[in-house]
Design a protein around this motif. Structure first.
Motif, PDB file in Angstrom:
ATOM      1  N   LEU A  44      -2.750 -54.012  -4.983  1.00  0.00           N
ATOM      2  CA  LEU A  44      -2.859 -52.650  -4.464  1.00  0.00           C
ATOM      3  C   LEU A  44      -1.500 -51.967  -4.408  1.00  0.00           C
ATOM      4  O   LEU A  44      -1.367 -50.797  -4.766  1.00  0.00           O
ATOM      5  N   LEU A  45      -0.476 -52.700  -3.993  1.00  0.00           N
ATOM      6  CA  LEU A  45       0.881 -52.151  -3.963  1.00  0.00           C
ATOM      7  C   LEU A  45       1.350 -51.802  -5.371  1.00  0.00           C
ATOM      8  O   LEU A  45       1.891 -50.716  -5.605  1.00  0.00           O
ATOM      9  N   LEU A  46       1.134 -52.719  -6.308  1.00  0.00           N
ATOM     10  CA  LEU A  46       1.514 -52.448  -7.696  1.00  0.00           C
ATOM     11  C   LEU A  46       0.768 -51.240  -8.254  1.00  0.00           C
ATOM     12  O   LEU A  46       1.354 -50.403  -8.948  1.00  0.00           O
ATOM     13  N   PHE A  47      -0.521 -51.148  -7.959  1.00  0.00           N
ATOM     14  CA  PHE A  47      -1.304 -50.009  -8.430  1.00  0.00           C
ATOM     15  C   PHE A  47      -0.731 -48.703  -7.889  1.00  0.00           C
ATOM     16  O   PHE A  47      -0.541 -47.747  -8.644  1.00  0.00           O
ATOM     17  N   CYS A  48      -0.447 -48.648  -6.599  1.00  0.00           N
ATOM     18  CA  CYS A  48       0.076 -47.420  -5.990  1.00  0.00           C
ATOM     19  C   CYS A  48       1.425 -47.033  -6.597  1.00  0.00           C
ATOM     20  O   CYS A  48       1.658 -45.868  -6.918  1.00  0.00           O
ATOM     21  N   VAL A  49       2.316 -48.001  -6.749  1.00  0.00           N
ATOM     22  CA  VAL A  49       3.648 -47.717  -7.293  1.00  0.00           C
ATOM     23  C   VAL A  49       3.557 -47.271  -8.754  1.00  0.00           C
ATOM     24  O   VAL A  49       4.156 -46.262  -9.150  1.00  0.00           O
ATOM     25  N   LEU A  50       2.797 -47.985  -9.565  1.00  0.00           N
ATOM     26  CA  LEU A  50       2.712 -47.656 -10.986  1.00  0.00           C
ATOM     27  C   LEU A  50       1.959 -46.349 -11.237  1.00  0.00           C
ATOM     28  O   LEU A  50       2.383 -45.529 -12.053  1.00  0.00           O
ATOM     29  N   PHE A  51       0.865 -46.137 -10.516  1.00  0.00           N
ATOM     30  CA  PHE A  51       0.113 -44.896 -10.695  1.00  0.00           C
ATOM     31  C   PHE A  51       0.924 -43.707 -10.193  1.00  0.00           C
ATOM     32  O   PHE A  51       0.955 -42.642 -10.823  1.00  0.00           O
ATOM     33  N   GLY A  52       1.624 -43.878  -9.065  1.00  0.00           N
ATOM     34  CA  GLY A  52       2.491 -42.808  -8.549  1.00  0.00           C
ATOM     35  C   GLY A  52       3.633 -42.487  -9.496  1.00  0.00           C
ATOM     36  O   GLY A  52       3.997 -41.325  -9.677  1.00  0.00           O
ATOM     37  N   SER A  53       4.208 -43.516 -10.120  1.00  0.00           N
ATOM     38  CA  SER A  53       5.272 -43.289 -11.107  1.00  0.00           C
ATOM     39  C   SER A  53       4.746 -42.511 -12.302  1.00  0.00           C
ATOM     40  O   SER A  53       5.411 -41.623 -12.830  1.00  0.00           O
ATOM     41  N   GLY A  54       3.544 -42.832 -12.742  1.00  0.00           N
ATOM     42  CA  GLY A  54       2.923 -42.087 -13.846  1.00  0.00           C
ATOM     43  C   GLY A  54       2.691 -40.629 -13.480  1.00  0.00           C
ATOM     44  O   GLY A  54       2.904 -39.731 -14.300  1.00  0.00           O
ATOM     45  N   CYS A  55       2.262 -40.375 -12.247  1.00  0.00           N
ATOM     46  CA  CYS A  55       2.046 -38.990 -11.800  1.00  0.00           C
ATOM     47  C   CYS A  55       3.362 -38.231 -11.728  1.00  0.00           C
ATOM     48  O   CYS A  55       3.440 -37.059 -12.098  1.00  0.00           O
ATOM     49  N   PHE A  56       4.431 -38.900 -11.236  1.00  0.00           N
ATOM     50  CA  PHE A  56       5.750 -38.260 -11.200  1.00  0.00           C
ATOM     51  C   PHE A  56       6.213 -37.926 -12.610  1.00  0.00           C
ATOM     52  O   PHE A  56       6.746 -36.839 -12.855  1.00  0.00           O
ATOM     53  N   LEU A  57       6.005 -38.836 -13.549  1.00  0.00           N
ATOM     54  CA  LEU A  57       6.405 -38.576 -14.933  1.00  0.00           C
ATOM     55  C   LEU A  57       5.582 -37.449 -15.550  1.00  0.00           C
ATOM     56  O   LEU A  57       6.089 -36.692 -16.378  1.00  0.00           O
ATOM     57  N   TRP A  59       4.518 -34.829 -13.867  1.00  0.00           N
ATOM     58  CA  TRP A  59       5.165 -33.635 -13.314  1.00  0.00           C
ATOM     59  C   TRP A  59       6.455 -33.347 -14.080  1.00  0.00           C
ATOM     60  O   TRP A  59       6.738 -32.207 -14.431  1.00  0.00           O
ATOM     61  N   PHE A  60       7.239 -34.403 -14.342  1.00  0.00           N
ATOM     62  CA  PHE A  60       8.500 -34.238 -15.048  1.00  0.00           C
ATOM     63  C   PHE A  60       8.262 -33.768 -16.480  1.00  0.00           C
ATOM     64  O   PHE A  60       8.990 -32.919 -16.996  1.00  0.00           O
ATOM     65  N   LEU A  61       7.225 -34.301 -17.130  1.00  0.00           N
ATOM     66  CA  LEU A  61       6.878 -33.886 -18.489  1.00  0.00           C
ATOM     67  C   LEU A  61       6.542 -32.407 -18.541  1.00  0.00           C
ATOM     68  O   LEU A  61       6.933 -31.705 -19.470  1.00  0.00           O
ATOM     69  N   ASN A  62       5.843 -31.925 -17.527  1.00  0.00           N
ATOM     70  CA  ASN A  62       5.472 -30.515 -17.463  1.00  0.00           C
ATOM     71  C   ASN A  62       6.711 -29.619 -17.486  1.00  0.00           C
ATOM     72  O   ASN A  62       6.682 -28.534 -18.056  1.00  0.00           O
ATOM     73  N   ARG A  63       7.795 -30.075 -16.906  1.00  0.00           N
ATOM     74  CA  ARG A  63       9.008 -29.264 -16.833  1.00  0.00           C
ATOM     75  C   ARG A  63       9.993 -29.544 -17.963  1.00  0.00           C
ATOM     76  O   ARG A  63      10.606 -28.628 -18.493  1.00  0.00           O
ATOM     77  N   ALA A  64      10.173 -30.794 -18.330  1.00  0.00           N
ATOM     78  CA  ALA A  64      11.181 -31.144 -19.334  1.00  0.00           C
ATOM     79  C   ALA A  64      10.761 -30.743 -20.739  1.00  0.00           C
ATOM     80  O   ALA A  64      11.603 -30.423 -21.574  1.00  0.00           O
ATOM     81  N   ALA A  65       9.470 -30.743 -21.013  1.00  0.00           N
ATOM     82  CA  ALA A  65       8.980 -30.380 -22.350  1.00  0.00           C
ATOM     83  C   ALA A  65       8.186 -29.078 -22.260  1.00  0.00           C
ATOM     84  O   ALA A  65       7.093 -28.970 -22.793  1.00  0.00           O
ATOM     85  N   CYS A  66       8.753 -28.091 -21.584  1.00  0.00           N
ATOM     86  CA  CYS A  66       8.049 -26.824 -21.398  1.00  0.00           C
ATOM     87  C   CYS A  66       7.960 -26.043 -22.710  1.00  0.00           C
ATOM     88  O   CYS A  66       8.632 -26.358 -23.688  1.00  0.00           O
TER      89      CYS A  66
END
Length: 155
Positions: A44-57, A59-66
């Motif tokens: 569960l901890l791994l799922f939360c960390v990895l899924f959250g990292s994917g969501c952050f990326l 968000w970052f993709l939305n801005r870096a590759a605008c």
């Protein structure tokens, strides 16, 4: 209307990383569902960390590759997926500067369109909402720049 993606390298790198993180989060979710009781907490901890990292990326993709659009004397920037919108007229441009960005995903040399509305201390960090409109420096993008800017380009 002419349309370009600000940074194709950020698009490729972030997309690959998102798929990797979300794929690994599915594996850890499998550990939660099919694992033994002592593995559920770790999964569960791994799922939360990895899924959250994917969501952050994402968000970052939305801005870096605008996407940068040029139409009717206006230059517009919008996020690849949603939001991150800014526009300025060609007449509002003060200068065009070329800067090397080394501290972000999709690092490299970028063309910054310096307008009169962005505050000076926020200008060259390209993923901030109020930063200058910018795109990667290459032959195609310089040709696009020359269609609306005839002034000098500062380095």
């Amino acid at each position: 209307m002419k349309k370009i993606i600000s940074s194709r390298s950020a698009l490729v790198l972030c997309s690959f990383s998102i798929i990797l993180f979300w794929g690994l989060s599915l594996i850890s979710l499998g550990l939660v569902v099919f694992g033994e009781p002592q593995e559920i907490g770790v999964g569960l901890l791994l799922f939360c960390v990895l899924f959250g990292s994917g969501c952050f990326l994402l968000w970052f993709l939305n801005r870096a590759a605008c996407v940068v659009l040029i139409e009717d004397g206006m230059i517009k920037r919008k996020g690849l997926i949603y939001g991150f919108y800014k526009e300025c007229s060609v007449r509002a441009l003060q200068t065009v500067q070329i800067k090397y960005v080394h501290r972000e995903v999709g690092f490299g040399t970028f063309i910054y369109l310096v307008d009169d509305r962005t505050q000076p201390y926020k200008k060259f960090f390209r993923i901030r909402k109020d930063s200058y409109i910018c795109f990667r420096k290459n032959k195609k993008n310089i040709a696009l720049l020359r269609t609306f800017w005839s002034g000098t380009v500062e380095k």
